[in-house]
Design an enzyme around this catalytic site. Structure first.
Site, PDB file in Angstrom:
ATOM      1  N   VAL A   1       0.643  -1.735   0.195  1.00  0.00           N
ATOM      2  CA  VAL A   1       0.206  -0.304   0.571  1.00  0.00           C
ATOM      3  C   VAL A   1       1.170   1.163   0.124  1.00  0.00           C
ATOM      4  O   VAL A   1       0.567   2.144  -0.910  1.00  0.00           O
ATOM      5  CB  VAL A   1      -1.097  -0.226   1.148  1.00  0.00           C
ATOM      6  CG1 VAL A   1      -1.855   1.022   1.322  1.00  0.00           C
ATOM      7  CG2 VAL A   1      -1.955  -0.538   1.355  1.00  0.00           C
TER       8      VAL A   1
ATOM      9  N   THR B   1      -1.401  -3.643   9.891  1.00  0.00           N
ATOM     10  CA  THR B   1      -1.975  -3.474  11.378  1.00  0.00           C
ATOM     11  C   THR B   1      -2.114  -5.183  11.612  1.00  0.00           C
ATOM     12  O   THR B   1      -3.658  -5.321  11.036  1.00  0.00           O
ATOM     13  CB  THR B   1      -3.544  -2.844  10.951  1.00  0.00           C
ATOM     14  OG1 THR B   1      -4.050  -2.961   9.769  1.00  0.00           O
ATOM     15  CG2 THR B   1      -3.622  -1.371  10.705  1.00  0.00           C
TER      16      THR B   1
ATOM     17  N   CYS C   1      -5.486  -9.648   3.619  1.00  0.00           N
ATOM     18  CA  CYS C   1      -7.115  -8.269   4.590  1.00  0.00           C
ATOM     19  C   CYS C   1      -7.636  -9.574   4.827  1.00  0.00           C
ATOM     20  O   CYS C   1      -8.118  -9.016   5.585  1.00  0.00           O
ATOM     21  CB  CYS C   1      -6.858  -7.727   3.281  1.00  0.00           C
ATOM     22  SG  CYS C   1      -5.407  -5.906   2.865  1.00  0.00           S
TER      23      CYS C   1
ATOM     24  N   ARG D   1       1.377 -14.831   2.338  1.00  0.00           N
ATOM     25  CA  ARG D   1       0.344 -14.226   3.421  1.00  0.00           C
ATOM     26  C   ARG D   1      -1.020 -14.756   3.325  1.00  0.00           C
ATOM     27  O   ARG D   1      -1.876 -14.663   2.477  1.00  0.00           O
ATOM     28  CB  ARG D   1       0.269 -12.779   3.815  1.00  0.00           C
ATOM     29  CG  ARG D   1       1.090 -11.877   4.422  1.00  0.00           C
ATOM     30  CD  ARG D   1       1.409 -11.100   4.251  1.00  0.00           C
ATOM     31  NE  ARG D   1       0.828 -10.188   3.365  1.00  0.00           N
ATOM     32  CZ  ARG D   1       1.426  -8.644   3.406  1.00  0.00           C
ATOM     33  NH1 ARG D   1       1.686  -7.864   4.328  1.00  0.00           N
ATOM     34  NH2 ARG D   1       1.451  -7.698   2.256  1.00  0.00           N
TER      35      ARG D   1
HETATM   36  P1  NAD Z   1       3.623  -4.558   3.364  1.00  0.00           P
HETATM   37  O1  NAD Z   1       3.699  -5.370   5.473  1.00  0.00           O
HETATM   38  O2  NAD Z   1       4.046  -5.169   2.663  1.00  0.00           O
HETATM   39  O3  NAD Z   1       3.527  -2.997   4.398  1.00  0.00           O
HETATM   40  C1  NAD Z   1       4.256  -2.902   5.067  1.00  0.00           C
HETATM   41  C2  NAD Z   1       5.341  -1.784   5.348  1.00  0.00           C
HETATM   42  O4  NAD Z   1       5.502  -1.143   6.779  1.00  0.00           O
HETATM   43  C3  NAD Z   1       6.588  -2.357   5.059  1.00  0.00           C
HETATM   44  O5  NAD Z   1       7.297  -1.855   4.709  1.00  0.00           O
HETATM   45  C4  NAD Z   1       6.722  -2.278   6.266  1.00  0.00           C
HETATM   46  O6  NAD Z   1       8.699  -2.688   6.909  1.00  0.00           O
HETATM   47  C5  NAD Z   1       6.666  -0.852   7.070  1.00  0.00           C
HETATM   48  N1  NAD Z   1       6.685  -0.522   8.839  1.00  0.00           N
HETATM   49  C6  NAD Z   1       6.596  -1.262   9.729  1.00  0.00           C
HETATM   50  N2  NAD Z   1       6.531  -0.991  10.617  1.00  0.00           N
HETATM   51  C7  NAD Z   1       6.736   0.936  10.261  1.00  0.00           C
HETATM   52  C8  NAD Z   1       7.419   1.895  10.807  1.00  0.00           C
HETATM   53  N3  NAD Z   1       6.915   1.851  12.178  1.00  0.00           N
HETATM   54  N4  NAD Z   1       7.521   2.577  10.558  1.00  0.00           N
HETATM   55  C9  NAD Z   1       7.554   3.150   9.245  1.00  0.00           C
HETATM   56  N5  NAD Z   1       7.858   1.662   8.393  1.00  0.00           N
HETATM   57  C10 NAD Z   1       7.270   0.822   9.003  1.00  0.00           C
HETATM   58  O7  NAD Z   1       1.916  -3.858   4.505  1.00  0.00           O
HETATM   59  P2  NAD Z   1       0.670  -3.993   3.145  1.00  0.00           P
HETATM   60  O8  NAD Z   1       0.176  -4.676   2.559  1.00  0.00           O
HETATM   61  O9  NAD Z   1       0.981  -2.681   2.339  1.00  0.00           O
HETATM   62  O10 NAD Z   1      -0.840  -2.988   4.432  1.00  0.00           O
HETATM   63  C11 NAD Z   1      -0.776  -2.157   4.600  1.00  0.00           C
HETATM   64  C12 NAD Z   1      -1.341  -1.245   5.244  1.00  0.00           C
HETATM   65  O11 NAD Z   1      -2.830  -1.129   4.290  1.00  0.00           O
HETATM   66  C13 NAD Z   1      -2.617  -2.645   6.399  1.00  0.00           C
HETATM   67  O12 NAD Z   1      -3.155  -2.440   7.601  1.00  0.00           O
HETATM   68  C14 NAD Z   1      -3.207  -3.272   4.904  1.00  0.00           C
HETATM   69  O13 NAD Z   1      -4.287  -4.232   6.732  1.00  0.00           O
HETATM   70  C15 NAD Z   1      -4.244  -2.321   4.762  1.00  0.00           C
HETATM   71  N6  NAD Z   1      -4.669  -2.958   2.841  1.00  0.00           N
HETATM   72  C16 NAD Z   1      -3.291  -3.552   2.780  1.00  0.00           C
HETATM   73  C17 NAD Z   1      -3.412  -3.917   1.052  1.00  0.00           C
HETATM   74  C18 NAD Z   1      -3.451  -5.535  -0.108  1.00  0.00           C
HETATM   75  O14 NAD Z   1      -3.615  -5.790  -0.772  1.00  0.00           O
HETATM   76  N7  NAD Z   1      -1.871  -5.452   1.015  1.00  0.00           N
HETATM   77  C19 NAD Z   1      -5.097  -3.279   0.846  1.00  0.00           C
HETATM   78  C20 NAD Z   1      -5.555  -1.913   1.311  1.00  0.00           C
HETATM   79  C21 NAD Z   1      -5.528  -2.553   2.798  1.00  0.00           C
END
Ligand code: NAD
Length: 479
Positions: free
Chosen positions: A14, A93, A262, A334
């Site tokens: 994201v 999250t 998700c 995942r």
């Molecule tokens: P992800 O695991 O791919 O990426 C998260 C990133 O955040 C990682 O690179 C991690 O190193 C970084 N991170 C962790 N703690 C941190 C901090 N304190 N400061 C800075 N960076 C930090 O996660 P994602 O799939 O991108 O999902 C992120 C959020 O978006 C979640 O809440 C998820 O539910 C939501 N979301 C995900 C999707 C999806 O398809 N993946 C779609 C919509 C919403």
């Protein structure tokens, strides 16, 4: 459109998509991530997630001077000559131990921002968060001048850039009308309806959408099971359903169960949210239960196809698994249903060799999967008692199925995605078992295992007790 100065916290699916796409829309963005190695790779122009168009947008944004990287929020904030206007939170999250959304990463990130945020900055949650989070972050920030806005993200992995730039809708919710409008204006160049609302409604929209999709998928999986029992064909049934504009054609394909980063955690979080509001959300509970059952049902199907009996033993049966990722077009493992089914198969004593176009044997995640990962489908199928399709990669349709038939021990395909054309598979000499469809059984003579079998690299099969069969995996924690 007014170009804004934006910090994005978290550069995963994201965050990186958000940063690169906002830069492509003309904003100036600094993305911060605590994963130093990832930031170093991004600084070298390396994008390590599989998302069409993302690497190009990152390269364009970087060379235009509109996209930069930092390892801390403070460094990101300090890198703007003028103050940053908006901070967008895209951190994980994950599912907490009680099934609720674990906000500890998000809250820790906000704590770090409290002192560092410039005056009048707007904090945006793009992470999926339960109702009440905007209020909670407002309390944590203790900053009268800072507004919190909920701007949930609906992109899908595998089409993240396209989804971000061509969204079905943009949802923005806040107690501050000005802050909500500022955030909505970030997307003014996009052609999409905007829903401006309060923060709790925006937060709930995201969960309500994901849970609806989960319910729809569990429903179609249940209808496919009914098809199996009553002799109907799910392909025709869903064709008939999908033409109804009230139902729509999408999310109507049966499969081995829904998964990914998700839907499992968001369905669980909504149940917890409903529980805390003294509401038993039975429909979502039923969707989750149906999904867990679906994994077991896949194993039953495989067992019956391979042994001819619902109670036959899978011990030492060698299965070639096609697909490990939670869906085609992504490298994300995942909460993959393929891994859930593989785990049950291992517990039943089967020997597994998998092939996935996005998970090469050299992938450092593959080592933790407790199954062998082959270089290609032909290597995986060598000497197999059956081929099991678990992810709907289109390239599996284009495999040389005659060549595969010549190398397996028994020419049986269990297609948990109804991906393959049964008649093509039958012509190649395989029996084909799908979901909610008639089994095509050509009953060809077994070819016999004439070719040397591909030996799993992790361990000889007979040293694997059932307790070792769980896929602990080096897959990232589900969230
Ligand atoms: P992800 O695991 O791919 O990426 C998260 C990133 O955040 C990682 O690179 C991690 O190193 C970084 N991170 C962790 N703690 C941190 C901090 N304190 N400061 C800075 N960076 C930090 O996660 P994602 O799939 O991108 O999902 C992120 C959020 O978006 C979640 O809440 C998820 O539910 C939501 N979301 C995900 C999707 C999806 O398809 N993946 C779609 C919509 C919403």
């Amino acid at each position: 459109m007014t170009a804004r100065r934006i910090i994005v916290i978290g550069t995963g699916y994201v965050g990186l998509t958000t940063g690169a796409c906002l830069a492509s829309l003309g904003h100036t963005v600094v993305c911060a991530d605590t994963d130093r190695a990832k930031v170093d790779r991004l600084r070298n122009g390396q994008v390590d997630i599989l998302e069409p168009g993302l690497a190009e947008l990152v390269a364009d944004g970087t060379s235009a001077g509109r996209l930069a990287w930092a390892t801390t929020a403070a460094a990101a904030l300090g890198s703007f000559p003028q103050r940053a206007e908006i901070v967008i939170l895209c951190v994980p999250t994950p599912m907490g131990s009680g099934g609720q959304a674990d906000l500890s990463i998000l809250e820790a990130a906000v704590e770090q921002l409290r002192e560092a945020l410039p005056p009048e900055c707007v904090v945006v949650t793009k992470s999926t968060v339960p109702v009440g989070t905007a209020d909670r972050l407002t309390q944590l920030l203790q900053r009268q001048d800072v507004s919190v806005v909920s701007n949930p993200e609906f992109l899908r992995e595998g089409t993240a850039v396209r989804d971000f730039l061509h969204p079905d809708r943009i949802v923005v919710g806040s107690a501050s009308q000005d802050a909500a409008e500022l955030v909505a204006a970030l997307y003014s160049r996009l052609d999409a309806p905007t829903v401006l609302t309060d923060a709790p409604s925006a937060e709930l929209i995201k969960y309500a959408a994901n849970c609806f999709l989960a319910v729809k998928l569990s429903y179609v999986n249940a209808v496919a099971e009914l098809c199996d029992r009553v002799g109907a064909d799910i392909v025709d049934v869903t064709e008939g359903l999908g033409h109804d504009s009230r139902i729509g054609r999408k999310f109507l394909s049966p499969g081995p169960g829904w998964g990914g980063s998700c839907l499992p955690k968001d369905t669980s979080a909504l149940l917890q949210l409903a529980d805390s509001a003294d509401f038993e959300f039975r429909l979502v509970r039923a969707a989750i239960d149906t999904n867990i059952r679906q994994h077991k049902r896949m194993v039953d199907k495989i067992r019956e196809a391979v042994t001819g009996s619902r109670t036959g033993s899978l011990s030492r049966v060698k299965l070639a698994l096609l697909g490990l990722t939670f869906k085609a077009g992504t490298d994300d493992l995942r909460d993959s249903p393929a891994l859930a089914v593989a785990s049950l198969l291992r517990q039943a004593g089967a020997e597994l060799v998998a092939f996935d176009p996005a998970v090469p044997p050299s992938d450092n995640r593959a080592g933790g999967l407790q199954l062998a990962v082959a270089n290609d489908a032909y290597q995986a199928a060598n000497g197999a008692d059956a081929i099991v399709v678990l992810t709907e990669w289109p390239e599996f349709r284009r495999l040389d199925w005659r060549r595969l038939a010549a190398s397996v021990r028994t020419p049986a395909v269990i297609d948990t995605r109804n991906l393959l054309d049964p008649s093509t598979i039958a012509k190649a000499g395989f029996s084909w078992t799908g979901l909610g469809r008639p089994t095509s059984n050509t009953s060809p003579e077994p070819h016999g295992a004439t070719l040397p079998a591909f030996e799993p690299s992790w361990a000889p099969a007979d040293t694997q007790g059932p307790e070792n069969h769980v896929l602990t995996g080096s897959t990232p924690a589900s969230h």
